[in-house]
Design a protein around this motif. Structure first.
Motif, mmCIF file in Angstrom:
data_model
loop_
_atom_site.group_PDB
_atom_site.id
_atom_site.type_symbol
_atom_site.label_atom_id
_atom_site.label_comp_id
_atom_site.label_asym_id
_atom_site.label_seq_id
_atom_site.Cartn_x
_atom_site.Cartn_y
_atom_site.Cartn_z
ATOM 1 N N PHE A 152 15.617 12.798 -6.208
ATOM 2 C CA PHE A 152 14.636 12.532 -5.155
ATOM 3 C C PHE A 152 13.352 13.318 -5.395
ATOM 4 O O PHE A 152 12.253 12.815 -5.128
ATOM 5 C CB PHE A 152 15.251 12.844 -3.790
ATOM 6 N N ARG A 153 13.476 14.529 -5.922
ATOM 7 C CA ARG A 153 12.284 15.291 -6.293
ATOM 8 C C ARG A 153 11.511 14.554 -7.389
ATOM 9 O O ARG A 153 10.289 14.494 -7.364
ATOM 10 C CB ARG A 153 12.677 16.684 -6.774
ATOM 11 N N CYS A 154 12.238 14.017 -8.370
ATOM 12 C CA CYS A 154 11.575 13.283 -9.459
ATOM 13 C C CYS A 154 10.869 12.039 -8.936
ATOM 14 O O CYS A 154 9.763 11.710 -9.377
ATOM 15 C CB CYS A 154 12.587 12.907 -10.537
ATOM 16 N N LEU A 155 11.494 11.334 -8.008
ATOM 17 C CA LEU A 155 10.849 10.158 -7.425
ATOM 18 C C LEU A 155 9.571 10.557 -6.695
ATOM 19 O O LEU A 155 8.539 9.883 -6.793
ATOM 20 C CB LEU A 155 11.814 9.440 -6.485
ATOM 21 N N ALA A 156 9.623 11.675 -5.954
ATOM 22 C CA ALA A 156 8.421 12.165 -5.273
ATOM 23 C C ALA A 156 7.359 12.578 -6.280
ATOM 24 O O ALA A 156 6.169 12.284 -6.105
ATOM 25 C CB ALA A 156 8.779 13.330 -4.354
ATOM 26 N N ASP A 157 7.759 13.245 -7.360
ATOM 27 C CA ASP A 157 6.813 13.623 -8.405
ATOM 28 C C ASP A 157 6.161 12.386 -9.026
ATOM 29 O O ASP A 157 5.008 12.446 -9.478
ATOM 30 C CB ASP A 157 7.511 14.427 -9.500
ATOM 31 N N ASP A 158 6.907 11.280 -9.063
ATOM 32 C CA ASP A 158 6.374 10.028 -9.605
ATOM 33 C C ASP A 158 5.540 9.250 -8.588
ATOM 34 O O ASP A 158 5.127 8.127 -8.858
ATOM 35 C CB ASP A 158 7.510 9.138 -10.116
ATOM 36 N N GLY A 159 5.324 9.835 -7.411
ATOM 37 C CA GLY A 159 4.424 9.232 -6.435
ATOM 38 C C GLY A 159 5.068 8.573 -5.250
ATOM 39 O O GLY A 159 4.373 8.062 -4.369
ATOM 40 N N ALA A 160 6.423 8.559 -5.187
ATOM 41 C CA ALA A 160 7.089 7.888 -4.071
ATOM 42 C C ALA A 160 6.852 8.630 -2.764
ATOM 43 O O ALA A 160 6.949 9.859 -2.701
ATOM 44 C CB ALA A 160 8.581 7.764 -4.335
ATOM 45 N N ASP A 161 6.551 7.890 -1.725
ATOM 46 C CA ASP A 161 6.470 8.418 -0.364
ATOM 47 C C ASP A 161 7.641 7.947 0.486
ATOM 48 O O ASP A 161 7.932 8.529 1.527
ATOM 49 C CB ASP A 161 5.159 7.994 0.299
ATOM 50 N N VAL A 162 8.300 6.883 0.044
ATOM 51 C CA VAL A 162 9.453 6.318 0.739
ATOM 52 C C VAL A 162 10.540 6.064 -0.300
ATOM 53 O O VAL A 162 10.265 5.482 -1.355
ATOM 54 C CB VAL A 162 9.095 4.993 1.445
ATOM 55 N N VAL A 163 11.765 6.502 -0.025
ATOM 56 C CA VAL A 163 12.892 6.221 -0.915
ATOM 57 C C VAL A 163 13.906 5.374 -0.146
ATOM 58 O O VAL A 163 14.362 5.762 0.937
ATOM 59 C CB VAL A 163 13.564 7.498 -1.436
ATOM 60 N N LEU A 164 14.232 4.233 -0.699
ATOM 61 C CA LEU A 164 15.213 3.322 -0.116
ATOM 62 C C LEU A 164 16.557 3.567 -0.780
ATOM 63 O O LEU A 164 16.644 3.609 -2.017
ATOM 64 C CB LEU A 164 14.777 1.869 -0.337
ATOM 65 N N VAL A 165 17.614 3.720 0.031
ATOM 66 C CA VAL A 165 18.932 4.092 -0.496
ATOM 67 C C VAL A 165 20.005 3.130 0.019
ATOM 68 O O VAL A 165 20.679 3.415 1.023
ATOM 69 C CB VAL A 165 19.302 5.544 -0.123
ATOM 70 N N PRO A 166 20.199 1.994 -0.621
ATOM 71 C CA PRO A 166 21.350 1.158 -0.294
ATOM 72 C C PRO A 166 22.648 1.864 -0.670
ATOM 73 O O PRO A 166 22.710 2.582 -1.680
ATOM 74 C CB PRO A 166 21.122 -0.093 -1.154
ATOM 75 N N GLY A 197 0.780 -1.225 0.000
ATOM 76 C CA GLY A 197 0.000 0.000 0.000
ATOM 77 C C GLY A 197 0.809 1.271 0.000
ATOM 78 O O GLY A 197 0.265 2.366 0.217
ATOM 79 N N THR A 198 2.109 1.183 -0.274
ATOM 80 C CA THR A 198 3.015 2.331 -0.253
ATOM 81 C C THR A 198 3.794 2.376 -1.558
ATOM 82 O O THR A 198 4.187 1.331 -2.087
ATOM 83 C CB THR A 198 3.990 2.216 0.935
ATOM 84 N N VAL A 199 4.026 3.582 -2.092
ATOM 85 C CA VAL A 199 4.848 3.732 -3.283
ATOM 86 C C VAL A 199 6.285 4.023 -2.848
ATOM 87 O O VAL A 199 6.549 4.967 -2.094
ATOM 88 C CB VAL A 199 4.326 4.857 -4.195
ATOM 89 N N PHE A 200 7.193 3.191 -3.331
ATOM 90 C CA PHE A 200 8.610 3.302 -3.010
ATOM 91 C C PHE A 200 9.384 3.800 -4.231
ATOM 92 O O PHE A 200 9.065 3.463 -5.374
ATOM 93 C CB PHE A 200 9.196 1.941 -2.618
ATOM 94 N N GLY A 201 10.435 4.550 -3.982
ATOM 95 C CA GLY A 201 11.457 4.823 -4.970
ATOM 96 C C GLY A 201 12.770 4.257 -4.477
ATOM 97 O O GLY A 201 12.916 3.946 -3.280
ATOM 98 N N VAL A 202 13.729 4.125 -5.372
ATOM 99 C CA VAL A 202 15.047 3.624 -4.974
ATOM 100 C C VAL A 202 16.139 4.516 -5.558
ATOM 101 O O VAL A 202 15.984 5.115 -6.622
ATOM 102 C CB VAL A 202 15.278 2.161 -5.404
ATOM 103 N N ALA A 203 17.232 4.608 -4.828
ATOM 104 C CA ALA A 203 18.430 5.326 -5.260
ATOM 105 C C ALA A 203 19.616 4.611 -4.632
ATOM 106 O O ALA A 203 19.455 3.802 -3.713
ATOM 107 C CB ALA A 203 18.380 6.788 -4.827
ATOM 108 N N THR A 204 20.809 4.913 -5.133
ATOM 109 C CA THR A 204 21.997 4.201 -4.677
ATOM 110 C C THR A 204 23.102 5.177 -4.291
ATOM 111 O O THR A 204 23.533 5.990 -5.121
ATOM 112 C CB THR A 204 22.528 3.247 -5.778
ATOM 113 N N CYS A 205 23.523 5.141 -3.059
ATOM 114 C CA CYS A 205 24.754 5.759 -2.565
ATOM 115 C C CYS A 205 25.002 7.168 -3.105
ATOM 116 O O CYS A 205 24.381 8.121 -2.654
ATOM 117 C CB CYS A 205 25.937 4.830 -2.868
ATOM 118 N N TYR A 206 25.884 7.347 -4.082
ATOM 119 C CA TYR A 206 26.269 8.656 -4.596
ATOM 120 C C TYR A 206 25.074 9.434 -5.153
ATOM 121 O O TYR A 206 25.113 10.669 -5.237
ATOM 122 C CB TYR A 206 27.344 8.468 -5.669
ATOM 123 N N ASP A 207 23.989 8.728 -5.508
ATOM 124 C CA ASP A 207 22.751 9.396 -5.912
ATOM 125 C C ASP A 207 22.284 10.398 -4.850
ATOM 126 O O ASP A 207 21.561 11.352 -5.171
ATOM 127 C CB ASP A 207 21.631 8.372 -6.125
#
Length: 273
Positions: free
Chosen positions: A152-166, A135-145
């Motif tokens: 991160f703004r683009c991920l939020a614009d695409d609907g992400a409420d949570v961004v996971l950053v390994p 029930g949650t929209v996730f985005g992902v990014a990696t380290c130097y991102d």
């Protein structure tokens, strides 16, 4: 409101041994109620060794084994691996698998900084990745991102409420301070939860530190849409569990107006010249 586990560990040179660690930590996290289990960048093998010989596609043995582990425990797993790029280099890929998903995000911003040249062995990705789970929209990014707020703004614009950053954050003077500042800043300027899972600091467990490769500093952390740190780890291997959800992100964005009021990303402000 899904429970998310950040599994801060040290990857070694042996992909099979690292896979065993993934299996163990997924089982432990699932037993504690986690529905999403996140591992660091380079979980498959650590940086500082040749990557092309161990790179595999998303339907290869390593990713398939992680997918089977996710199915066994009915969770979604995010873990860093390396996939072939077709030009002799590899792609620095986040595997997202479980709960009906099996996809990858190829790191867009490569770590050509602080004396390291990731682009010599890694080809950059070009596509954002968001997905829905629990029930949650996730985005992902990696380290130097983390150093690029527009992602991160683009991920939020695409609907992400949570961004996971390994991550496998490089050590050095001021690098922990930058890590903590950037995680908080990306949460604040996107209005998203940002959950950043770093490789543990090898020195904290008596492992050899390769000064020429980013092998982690630990200090995985969770920041809310106001940039507040709600949970954090130290340098050693450990797992952090956090319950996060869309409602808090929506509230943060409503209060700060970070998406509604932006004017330099598709907004009305032009350029002179």
């Amino acid at each position: 409101m899904p429970r998310i586990a950040l599994c801060q560990l040290n990857s070694g040179d042996d992909a099979e041994a690292n896979l065993d660690s993934v299996r163990t930590e997924v089982a432990r996290a699932a037993a504690r109620g986690a529905r999403v289990v996140v591992f660091p960048e380079a979980t498959m093998v650590r940086f500082g060794r040749p990557l092309a010989p161990i790179a595999e596609p998303l339907d290869g043995p390593w990713a398939s084994a992680v997918a089977e582990t996710a199915r066994e425990h009915d969770v979604l797993v995010v873990a860093g691996m390396f996939t072939p790029s077709g030009d002799g280099r590899v792609r620095n890929t986040l595997l997202v698998t479980g709960l009906g998903k099996h996809l990858g995000y190829d790191k867009i911003h490569l770590y050509d900084a602080f004396g390291f040249a990731e682009s010599e062995t890694v080809a950059a990705g070009s596509h954002l990745v968001t997905f829905e789970a629990e029930g949650t929209v996730f985005g992902v990014a990696t380290c130097y991102d983390l150093r690029f707020p527009e992602l991160f703004r683009c991920l939020a614009d695409d609907g992400a409420d949570v961004v996971l950053v390994p991550a496998s954050w490089g050590a050095g003077a001021g690098k922990r301070e930058q890590w903590e500042l950037l995680v908080r800043a990306r949460a604040l300027d996107s209005g998203c939860w940002v959950l950043a899972c770093d490789q543990a600091d090898p020195a904290a467990t008596g492992l050899e530190v390769n000064p020429k490769s980013p092998t982690g500093i630990g200090h995985s952390m969770v920041a809310d849409g106001f940039g507040r740190v709600t949970a954090a780890l130290g340098p050693a291997p450990e797992t952090l569990l956090a319950d996060v959800g869309a409602a808090e992100a929506i509230h943060a964005r409503g209060v700060t107006g970070v998406l509604a009021n932006q004017r330099l990303s598709g907004g009305p402000v032009g350029r002179l010249g």
